[in-house]
Design a protein around this motif. Structure first.
Motif, mmCIF file in Angstrom:
data_model
loop_
_atom_site.group_PDB
_atom_site.id
_atom_site.type_symbol
_atom_site.label_atom_id
_atom_site.label_comp_id
_atom_site.label_asym_id
_atom_site.label_seq_id
_atom_site.Cartn_x
_atom_site.Cartn_y
_atom_site.Cartn_z
ATOM 1 N N ARG A 8 0.823 -1.210 0.000
ATOM 2 C CA ARG A 8 0.000 0.000 0.000
ATOM 3 C C ARG A 8 0.861 1.266 0.000
ATOM 4 N NH1 ARG A 8 -3.539 0.013 4.754
ATOM 5 N NH2 ARG A 8 -2.908 -2.069 5.414
ATOM 6 N N ALA A 9 1.944 1.257 0.750
ATOM 7 C CA ALA A 9 2.831 2.434 0.758
ATOM 8 C C ALA A 9 3.438 2.634 -0.632
ATOM 9 C CB ALA A 9 3.930 2.269 1.800
ATOM 10 N N CYS A 10 3.837 1.542 -1.278
ATOM 11 C CA CYS A 10 4.414 1.648 -2.624
ATOM 12 C C CYS A 10 3.406 2.236 -3.608
ATOM 13 C CB CYS A 10 4.850 0.274 -3.134
ATOM 14 S SG CYS A 10 6.282 -0.405 -2.286
ATOM 15 N N ARG A 11 2.115 1.926 -3.369
ATOM 16 C CA ARG A 11 1.067 2.398 -4.294
ATOM 17 C C ARG A 11 0.441 3.713 -3.857
ATOM 18 N NH1 ARG A 11 -1.398 -3.291 -3.834
ATOM 19 N NH2 ARG A 11 -0.319 -4.453 -5.464
ATOM 20 N N GLN A 276 6.469 11.351 -5.359
ATOM 21 C CA GLN A 276 7.413 10.248 -5.585
ATOM 22 C C GLN A 276 7.561 9.407 -4.318
ATOM 23 O OE1 GLN A 276 9.326 9.109 -8.421
ATOM 24 N NE2 GLN A 276 9.427 7.441 -6.930
ATOM 25 N N VAL A 277 7.240 8.130 -4.400
ATOM 26 C CA VAL A 277 7.409 7.222 -3.267
ATOM 27 C C VAL A 277 8.900 6.939 -3.079
ATOM 28 C CG1 VAL A 277 6.782 4.990 -2.270
ATOM 29 C CG2 VAL A 277 5.188 6.166 -3.815
ATOM 30 N N LEU A 278 9.348 7.015 -1.806
ATOM 31 C CA LEU A 278 10.758 6.793 -1.499
ATOM 32 C C LEU A 278 10.930 5.635 -0.526
ATOM 33 C CD1 LEU A 278 11.959 10.503 -0.957
ATOM 34 C CD2 LEU A 278 12.260 9.083 -3.006
ATOM 35 N N GLN A 279 12.087 4.980 -0.647
ATOM 36 C CA GLN A 279 12.457 3.931 0.302
ATOM 37 C C GLN A 279 13.810 4.284 0.914
ATOM 38 O OE1 GLN A 279 11.955 -0.518 -0.309
ATOM 39 N NE2 GLN A 279 14.132 -0.346 -0.751
ATOM 40 N N GLY A 280 13.910 4.155 2.232
ATOM 41 C CA GLY A 280 15.193 4.389 2.886
ATOM 42 C C GLY A 280 15.011 4.964 4.266
ATOM 43 N N ASN A 281 16.050 5.502 4.841
ATOM 44 C CA ASN A 281 17.411 5.597 4.393
ATOM 45 C C ASN A 281 18.370 5.742 5.575
ATOM 46 O OD1 ASN A 281 16.851 8.250 5.128
ATOM 47 N ND2 ASN A 281 17.953 9.135 3.401
ATOM 48 N N LEU A 282 18.169 4.923 6.620
ATOM 49 C CA LEU A 282 19.035 4.991 7.810
ATOM 50 C C LEU A 282 20.426 4.442 7.466
ATOM 51 C CD1 LEU A 282 18.931 5.626 10.951
ATOM 52 C CD2 LEU A 282 18.630 3.163 11.257
ATOM 53 N N VAL A 312 8.635 3.828 2.451
ATOM 54 C CA VAL A 312 8.981 2.517 2.993
ATOM 55 C C VAL A 312 10.287 2.694 3.758
ATOM 56 C CG1 VAL A 312 9.634 0.137 2.438
ATOM 57 C CG2 VAL A 312 7.886 1.315 1.056
ATOM 58 N N PHE A 313 10.257 2.421 5.061
ATOM 59 C CA PHE A 313 11.474 2.557 5.865
ATOM 60 C C PHE A 313 12.437 1.426 5.506
ATOM 61 C CE2 PHE A 313 13.090 4.750 9.742
ATOM 62 C CZ PHE A 313 14.286 4.042 9.874
ATOM 63 N N ASN A 314 13.708 1.789 5.352
ATOM 64 C CA ASN A 314 14.751 0.795 5.085
ATOM 65 C C ASN A 314 16.075 1.397 5.536
ATOM 66 O OD1 ASN A 314 16.383 -1.350 3.878
ATOM 67 N ND2 ASN A 314 14.671 -1.705 2.476
ATOM 68 N N LEU A 315 17.127 0.649 5.401
ATOM 69 C CA LEU A 315 18.462 1.191 5.610
ATOM 70 C C LEU A 315 18.916 1.809 4.295
ATOM 71 C CD1 LEU A 315 19.946 -1.879 7.505
ATOM 72 C CD2 LEU A 315 18.939 0.208 8.491
ATOM 73 N N GLY A 316 20.010 2.592 4.371
ATOM 74 C CA GLY A 316 20.559 3.151 3.139
ATOM 75 C C GLY A 316 21.375 2.135 2.354
ATOM 76 N N HIS A 317 21.734 1.010 2.991
ATOM 77 C CA HIS A 317 22.379 -0.121 2.322
ATOM 78 C C HIS A 317 22.200 -1.325 3.244
ATOM 79 C CE1 HIS A 317 25.993 -1.381 -0.477
ATOM 80 N NE2 HIS A 317 24.866 -1.980 -0.784
ATOM 81 N N GLY A 318 22.879 -2.433 2.963
ATOM 82 C CA GLY A 318 22.609 -3.660 3.704
ATOM 83 C C GLY A 318 23.083 -3.671 5.159
#
Ligand code: CP3
Length: 341
Positions: A8-11, A276-282, A312-318
Motif C-alpha cells: 500500500r505504501a508503494c502504491r 514520488q514514493v521513497l524507500q530508505g534511508n538509515l 517505505v522505511f529501510n536502511l541506506g544499504h545492507g
C-alpha cells in the motif's frame, strides 16, 4: 491474513503506519544464518528451496518486518547466462574469465528461468504459501552486474568498466541489451511464481557522473522499467551514493526510488516532488550506535516520510554482520510504534 502495508505504501494508498524491511535482512548478523552457512555455501542455500525459504522467512519472524526479500544473489542469473562465478567469502563475486570483447558478450545466452534456475521458483512457490507479508523479488541492474562481469571482482574505481563504456560503446551497449533481456525475463518469472514487488539493485551506479549515466545507463533502465511495470507490481530502483543522479533515477519509470543516507528524504522529495514514493534511508552504521542515537535518526526519517505520498522505511544499504539481531528487532518495533497515523 496478509500484511499488505508495504504494497500500500508503494502504491501511495493510506497506511496505518510506516512499513519497514531491511536490505540484507537475511545474513551473517543472524546466529541462525551463520549456523546454516557452516553447512552450506551461499549458493547451496539458494539451490535448496527448503533452506532458502527458511532463510528468507527468518527475518519476518525474528524482526517483525513488513516484507520479505527472496534470498539469492544478483549473480545467480549471470551464471545461467554462461558466465561462471564464485562468491568469495568476505569479498564478493569473482569471475575467472571476465568480459573483454564483443565475442564474450555474444557468447552470453538468454536465460530460460524455469529451466535454468528451477530452485528459485520452487522457493518462491513455497514462500507464497507460507508468508504473511509480501515477497520482494529482485535482480541486479545492468551497470552493477556489468561491473562484476568486466572487472572480474569487486572494484572501487570501475576502471575497466568505464574504459569499455567510453572506448568500446558498441560492446557496452550490446552487453546492456543482453542483460536487459535477462533481467526482464527473470523478473517476469519471479512475479508469475508469486513475487508481489520487485527491486532492481544498481548498487554501484553512483560512481557515474549524471552526464554518463544519462548516456550509457538511463536508456537501458527505461527499457527495463517500461517492460517490468507491465507486470502490475511495484518496482523499486536502488543505488548507493546516487544523490546527484536522483532526477535521472526518476526518469527510469521505477515506481519507488531507494536512497542511501547521504541525502535526507526531505531533500530528495524537494528534487523529486512529494508524489514520488521513497524507500530508505538509515545509515546502516547507525545500528552500531547506542539505541537513543538510533531513535533520533529513525524518528527524523519517519517524520520526513510522513510528508510524502508513500514511504517505505529501510536502511541506506545492507545490514552489517556486526549488528545485533536484538537492535534490529527493537528498531522495527520502534518504527511500528512511532509512525502511527
Ligand atoms: O536479505 C537480502 O537482502 C537478500 C539476499 C541478498 C544477497 N545478495 C545475499 C548475500 C541480496 C538482495 C543480494 C544482492 C547483492 N549481491 C547485491 C546488491 C545489494 C547490495 O548489497 O548492494 C550485490 C552488490 C551483491 C554482490 C555480493 N554478494 C557482495 C558484494 C557480497 C558480499 C561479500 C561479503 O561477504 O561481504 C555478496 C555475498 C552475499 N550475498 C552475502 C549475502 C547474505 C554475504 C554473506 C555470505 O557469504 O553468507
Amino acid at each position: 491474513m496478509m500484511n499488505d502495508l508495504f504494497l500500500r505504501a508503494c502504491r501511495k494508498e493510506t497506511v496505518e503506519r510506516t512499513p519497514v524491511w531491511y536490505m540484507r535482512q537475511a545474513g551473517r548478523y543472524q546466529p541462525e544464518y551463520r549456523k546454516i552457512r557452516e553447512k552450506y555455501s551461499l549458493l547451496e542455500i539458494c539451490e535448496r528451496p527448503d533452506v532458502c525459504a527458511q532463510v528468507t522467512t527468518l527475518p519476518i519472524t525474528q524482526l517483525g518486518v513488513d516484507a520479505a526479500i527472496l534470498f539469492s544473489d544478483i549473480m545467480v542469473p549471470v551464471g545461467a547466462m554462461g558466465l561462471d562465478f564464485d562468491l568469495k567469502k568476505d569479498v564478493g563475486p569473482m569471475i575467472d574469465r571476465p568480459i573483454t570483447s564483443l565475442a564474450d558478450v555474444n557468447a552470453l545466452h538468454p536465460i530460460d528461468p524455469l529451466h535454468d534456475l528451477p530452485y528459485v521458483f520452487e522457493t518462491i512457490g513455497q514462500l507464497k504459501e507460507t508468508l504473511s507479508v509480501p515477497l520482494i523479488g529482485f535482480s541486479g541492474a545492468p551497470f552493477t552486474l556489468a561491473s562484476y562481469m568486466i572487472e572480474g571482482k569487486p572494484s572501487r574505481q570501475y576502471l575497466k568498466t568505464k574504459a569499455m563504456m567510453y572506448g568500446e560503446p558498441a560492446i557496452w551497449f550490446a552487453l546492456m541489451d543482453k542483460l536487459a533481456d535477462m533481467i526482464v525475463t527473470y523478473l517476469e518469472a519471479q512475479v508469475k511464481a508469486g513475487a508481489s514487488a520487485l527491486q532492481i539493485f544498481d548498487s554501484w551506479v553512483g560512481s557515474l557522473s549524471p552526464f554518463d549515466y544519462e548516456q550509457y545507463v538511463l536508456p537501458v533502465m527505461q527499457k527495463i522499467f517500461e517492460r517490468v511495470n507491465q507486470l502490475g507490481v511495484p518496482t523499486i530502483y536502488f543505488g548507493v551514493g546516487t544523490g546527484s543522479l536522483l532526477s535521472l533515477f526518476q526518469k527510469t519509470g521505477a515506481s519507488v526510488i531507494g536512497i542511501d543516507w547521504r541525502l535526507d528524504l526531505a531533500t530528495a522529495s524537494q528534487v523529486l516532488g512529494k508524489e514520488q514514493v521513497l524507500q530508505g534511508n538509515l545509515d546502516p552504521a547507525v545500528l552500531l550506535a547506542p539505541f537513543e542515537e538510533i531513535e533520533i535518526r529513525a524518528s527524523r526519517i519517519i517524520e520526513q516520510g510522513k510528508e510524502i505520498a508513500g514511504h517505505v522505511f529501510n536502511l541506506g544499504h545492507g545490514v552489517f554482520p556486526e549488528v545485533n539481531v536484538a537492535t534490529l528487532a527493537k528498531l522495527t518495533e520502534y518504527i511500528h510504534r512511532n509512525s502511527e497515523r
